[in-house]
Design a protein around this motif. Structure first.
Motif, PDB file in Angstrom:
ATOM      1  N   VAL A 116      66.874  26.479 126.590  1.00  0.00           N
ATOM      2  CA  VAL A 116      67.836  25.813 127.386  1.00  0.00           C
ATOM      3  C   VAL A 116      68.699  26.631 127.668  1.00  0.00           C
ATOM      4  N   GLN A 117      69.061  26.722 129.140  1.00  0.00           N
ATOM      5  CA  GLN A 117      70.410  27.450 129.533  1.00  0.00           C
ATOM      6  C   GLN A 117      71.478  26.732 129.447  1.00  0.00           C
ATOM      7  N   VAL A 118      72.630  27.390 128.996  1.00  0.00           N
ATOM      8  CA  VAL A 118      74.026  26.541 128.794  1.00  0.00           C
ATOM      9  C   VAL A 118      75.034  27.387 129.196  1.00  0.00           C
ATOM     10  N   VAL A 119      76.133  26.898 129.139  1.00  0.00           N
ATOM     11  CA  VAL A 119      77.550  27.589 129.317  1.00  0.00           C
ATOM     12  C   VAL A 119      77.645  28.052 130.583  1.00  0.00           C
ATOM     13  N   GLN A 120      79.002  27.554 130.998  1.00  0.00           N
ATOM     14  CA  GLN A 120      79.318  28.008 132.590  1.00  0.00           C
ATOM     15  C   GLN A 120      79.195  29.440 132.559  1.00  0.00           C
ATOM     16  N   GLY A 121      79.217  30.321 133.625  1.00  0.00           N
ATOM     17  CA  GLY A 121      79.432  31.528 133.682  1.00  0.00           C
ATOM     18  C   GLY A 121      78.376  32.038 134.579  1.00  0.00           C
ATOM     19  N   PRO A 122      78.110  33.404 134.887  1.00  0.00           N
ATOM     20  CA  PRO A 122      77.417  34.038 135.769  1.00  0.00           C
ATOM     21  C   PRO A 122      75.692  33.347 135.271  1.00  0.00           C
ATOM     22  N   ARG A 123      74.983  33.415 136.660  1.00  0.00           N
ATOM     23  CA  ARG A 123      73.690  32.867 136.311  1.00  0.00           C
ATOM     24  C   ARG A 123      73.037  34.003 136.570  1.00  0.00           C
ATOM     25  N   HIS A 124      71.743  34.031 135.879  1.00  0.00           N
ATOM     26  CA  HIS A 124      70.630  35.016 135.942  1.00  0.00           C
ATOM     27  C   HIS A 124      69.599  34.641 136.620  1.00  0.00           C
ATOM     28  N   THR A 125      68.909  35.255 137.389  1.00  0.00           N
ATOM     29  CA  THR A 125      67.697  34.811 138.178  1.00  0.00           C
ATOM     30  C   THR A 125      66.304  35.521 137.732  1.00  0.00           C
ATOM     31  N   ARG A 126      66.380  36.642 137.246  1.00  0.00           N
ATOM     32  CA  ARG A 126      65.285  37.526 137.013  1.00  0.00           C
ATOM     33  C   ARG A 126      65.329  38.173 135.595  1.00  0.00           C
ATOM     34  N   GLY A 127      64.090  38.102 134.984  1.00  0.00           N
ATOM     35  CA  GLY A 127      63.843  38.742 133.792  1.00  0.00           C
ATOM     36  C   GLY A 127      64.525  38.223 132.485  1.00  0.00           C
ATOM     37  N   THR A 128      64.974  39.012 131.351  1.00  0.00           N
ATOM     38  CA  THR A 128      65.537  38.685 130.627  1.00  0.00           C
ATOM     39  C   THR A 128      66.993  38.210 130.723  1.00  0.00           C
ATOM     40  N   PRO A 129      67.412  37.017 130.267  1.00  0.00           N
ATOM     41  CA  PRO A 129      68.894  36.897 130.707  1.00  0.00           C
ATOM     42  C   PRO A 129      69.781  37.666 129.731  1.00  0.00           C
TER      43      PRO A 129
ATOM     44  N   GLU B 246      73.888  19.006 127.190  1.00  0.00           N
ATOM     45  CA  GLU B 246      74.928  17.946 127.940  1.00  0.00           C
ATOM     46  C   GLU B 246      76.384  18.459 127.464  1.00  0.00           C
ATOM     47  N   LYS B 247      76.706  18.993 126.306  1.00  0.00           N
ATOM     48  CA  LYS B 247      77.898  19.341 126.038  1.00  0.00           C
ATOM     49  C   LYS B 247      78.378  20.651 126.700  1.00  0.00           C
ATOM     50  N   ALA B 248      77.557  21.622 127.097  1.00  0.00           N
ATOM     51  CA  ALA B 248      78.108  22.782 127.421  1.00  0.00           C
ATOM     52  C   ALA B 248      76.872  23.215 128.842  1.00  0.00           C
ATOM     53  N   PRO B 249      76.660  22.268 129.876  1.00  0.00           N
ATOM     54  CA  PRO B 249      75.883  22.737 130.927  1.00  0.00           C
ATOM     55  C   PRO B 249      76.206  23.771 131.562  1.00  0.00           C
ATOM     56  N   GLY B 250      75.330  24.728 132.128  1.00  0.00           N
ATOM     57  CA  GLY B 250      75.491  26.067 132.526  1.00  0.00           C
ATOM     58  C   GLY B 250      74.264  26.723 132.656  1.00  0.00           C
ATOM     59  N   ASN B 251      74.309  27.991 132.998  1.00  0.00           N
ATOM     60  CA  ASN B 251      73.293  28.930 132.939  1.00  0.00           C
ATOM     61  C   ASN B 251      73.527  30.319 132.623  1.00  0.00           C
ATOM     62  N   SER B 252      74.700  30.687 131.597  1.00  0.00           N
ATOM     63  CA  SER B 252      74.960  31.730 131.433  1.00  0.00           C
ATOM     64  C   SER B 252      74.375  32.322 129.932  1.00  0.00           C
ATOM     65  N   VAL B 253      73.971  31.374 129.342  1.00  0.00           N
ATOM     66  CA  VAL B 253      73.487  31.879 127.952  1.00  0.00           C
ATOM     67  C   VAL B 253      72.236  30.809 127.721  1.00  0.00           C
ATOM     68  N   GLU B 254      71.148  31.757 127.165  1.00  0.00           N
ATOM     69  CA  GLU B 254      69.801  31.002 127.003  1.00  0.00           C
ATOM     70  C   GLU B 254      69.706  30.753 125.379  1.00  0.00           C
ATOM     71  N   VAL B 255      69.554  29.655 124.847  1.00  0.00           N
ATOM     72  CA  VAL B 255      69.386  29.460 123.460  1.00  0.00           C
ATOM     73  C   VAL B 255      67.587  29.059 123.427  1.00  0.00           C
ATOM     74  N   ARG B 256      67.204  29.766 122.470  1.00  0.00           N
ATOM     75  CA  ARG B 256      65.609  29.783 122.288  1.00  0.00           C
ATOM     76  C   ARG B 256      65.411  29.399 121.037  1.00  0.00           C
ATOM     77  N   VAL B 257      64.564  28.240 120.634  1.00  0.00           N
ATOM     78  CA  VAL B 257      64.086  27.856 119.247  1.00  0.00           C
ATOM     79  C   VAL B 257      62.501  28.022 119.518  1.00  0.00           C
ATOM     80  N   PRO B 258      61.926  29.136 119.242  1.00  0.00           N
ATOM     81  CA  PRO B 258      60.501  28.908 119.391  1.00  0.00           C
ATOM     82  C   PRO B 258      59.911  28.358 118.308  1.00  0.00           C
ATOM     83  N   PRO B 259      58.599  27.803 118.478  1.00  0.00           N
ATOM     84  CA  PRO B 259      57.999  27.473 119.807  1.00  0.00           C
ATOM     85  C   PRO B 259      58.286  26.432 120.516  1.00  0.00           C
ATOM     86  N   PHE B 260      59.534  25.700 119.913  1.00  0.00           N
ATOM     87  CA  PHE B 260      59.638  24.467 120.475  1.00  0.00           C
ATOM     88  C   PHE B 260      60.420  24.044 121.833  1.00  0.00           C
ATOM     89  N   GLY B 261      61.519  25.016 122.110  1.00  0.00           N
ATOM     90  CA  GLY B 261      61.973  24.800 123.322  1.00  0.00           C
ATOM     91  C   GLY B 261      63.269  25.954 123.482  1.00  0.00           C
TER      92      GLY B 261
END
Length: 116
Positions: A56-69, A39-54
């Motif tokens: 999210v993709q955040v921060v405005q910028g270039p969007r990735h569509t395939r493979g590891t961001p 909600e604070k930083a919507p977007g798709n340029s950075v993926e934040v991972r907290v395994p195994p719980f969740g």
């Protein structure tokens, strides 16, 4: 959101009592904080991972569509909760080696803490 806030409060109490938080409360707290980040930083340029719980993709910028961001940040649940709630700073958790970050945009210092 009240369920997430309640879970976060329960995790804080458990940790203050030097007890291990319940896995369900930990998972809900992590997801709640990830939602606040989204909600604070919507977007798709950075993926934040907290395994195994969740994750999210955040921060405005270039969007990735395939493979590891190209911009990935990963950490454990305790580190994420401490970072998001201001117990520790981005600089502290990175310096301690508790975060794996790759990519030029993989930096949450300007977004933390979330102050839920």
């Amino acid at each position: 959101m009240s369920e997430g806030r309640s879970a976060l409060d329960a995790v804080r109490v458990s940790r203050a009592d030097a007890a291990k938080p319940a896995r369900t409360e930990l998972a809900t707290a992590v997801r709640y904080l990830l939602q606040l980040l989204d909600e604070k930083a919507p977007g798709n340029s950075v993926e934040v991972r907290v395994p195994p719980f969740g994750a999210v993709q955040v921060v405005q910028g270039p969007r990735h569509t395939r493979g590891t961001p190209p911009n990935v940040i990963e950490m454990d649940a305790a580190t994420w909760i401490d970072l998001a709630t201001g117990v520790e700073t981005w600089v502290e958790v990175v310096a301690a080696g508790r975060v794996q970050a790759s990519g030029t945009r993989a930096d949450l210092s300007d977004l933390m803490p979330l102050r839920p």
